[in-house]
Design an enzyme around this catalytic site. Structure first.
Site, short mmCIF file in Angstrom:
data_model
loop_
_atom_site.label_atom_id
_atom_site.label_comp_id
_atom_site.label_asym_id
_atom_site.label_seq_id
_atom_site.Cartn_x
_atom_site.Cartn_y
_atom_site.Cartn_z
N ALA A 1 0.84 -1.20 0.00
CA ALA A 1 0.00 0.00 0.00
C ALA A 1 0.88 1.25 0.00
O ALA A 1 2.00 1.23 0.49
CB ALA A 1 -0.93 0.01 1.21
N ASP A 2 0.34 2.31 -0.56
CA ASP A 2 1.06 3.58 -0.55
C ASP A 2 0.05 4.71 -0.67
O ASP A 2 -1.09 4.51 -1.11
CB ASP A 2 2.08 3.67 -1.67
CG ASP A 2 3.09 4.78 -1.42
OD1 ASP A 2 3.99 4.58 -0.60
OD2 ASP A 2 2.94 5.86 -2.03
N GLN A 3 0.49 5.89 -0.27
CA GLN A 3 -0.38 7.06 -0.33
C GLN A 3 0.43 8.29 -0.72
O GLN A 3 1.55 8.49 -0.23
CB GLN A 3 -1.03 7.30 1.04
CG GLN A 3 -2.04 8.43 1.08
CD GLN A 3 -2.62 8.59 2.47
OE1 GLN A 3 -1.93 8.99 3.40
NE2 GLN A 3 -3.89 8.26 2.63
N ALA B 1 -3.37 3.75 -2.61
CA ALA B 1 -3.35 2.59 -3.50
C ALA B 1 -3.04 1.32 -2.73
O ALA B 1 -2.35 1.35 -1.71
CB ALA B 1 -2.31 2.79 -4.59
#
Length: 202
Positions: free
Chosen positions: A78-80, A115
């Site tokens: 996950a990433d932001q 994401a």
């Protein structure tokens, strides 16, 4: 009966306490193995400038890195990213940098692009990006300093210098988007994919 139907626990390729909390609250068995990647280098070498595409790429790279270490396991990366107009923000390096980010965001609307990516055996199975619109209220210098005092070192762990699940909630006057996206993991599409793979029992 356990909600998670996989033979082994899900792997979360993230140290984020917020993401861990979301999976725990959803009743999913998981373990945490952070991905050892240079996020800044991945971003720079990609040539990407669209916030959502950057978040998706980083989520995929994290999932793939751990997946290669753990064959057969289902891994979630996950990433932001945070975008104010055409400007992308990174995690502040200290209190002064956090204060500067807050000055730039105060009174304006920015976007969080969150994401996730699911990988197994070194291949991406699914990936998606969700967006949340965040309108921060106008802030005086004294209010910024008071917030920084209250939040403490946590301001350096999140882009934008805030965590909505903590004192950061006081900074906002309007939010558009779901709570999971704001916390950095688009949980509903992730759960939908895991159900489609018969990995969830609900």
């Amino acid at each position: 009966m356990s909600i998670w139907l996989g033979k082994e626990p899900l792997i979360l390729a993230s140290q984020s306490r917020a993401r861990q909390m979301l999976l725990t609250n959803a009743g999913i068995s998981f373990e945490t193995i952070p991905a050892d990647i240079d996020e800044r280098a991945v971003h720079k070498n990609s040539g990407l400038s669209v916030p959502g595409e950057i978040a998706k790429l980083l989520a995929q790279e994290k999932a793939l890195w751990v997946s290669r270490q753990k064959p057969g396991r289902v891994v979630v990366g996950a990433d932001q990213t945070l975008a104010l107009g055409g400007r992308l923000f990174s995690k502040p390096t200290g209190r002064a940098a956090a204060a500067e980010q807050l000055r730039l965001l105060a009174g304006k609307r920015h976007e969080l692009h969150s994401a996730f990516a699911v990988a197994r055996n070194g291949k991406i199975m699914s990936a998606d990006v969700n967006i949340a619109g965040m309108t921060m209220r106008p802030l005086s210098e004294s209010e910024i300093e008071a917030y920084l005092d209250q939040a403490g070192e946590a301001v350096t762990t999140s882009v934008g210098a805030y965590q909505l699940e903590g004192p950061g909630v006081h900074l906002f006057e309007r939010i558009e988007g779901d709570h999971f996206t704001i916390l950095g993991l688009p949980l509903l599409p992730l759960l939908a994919f895991l159900r489609s793979e018969r990995l969830l029992g609900v």
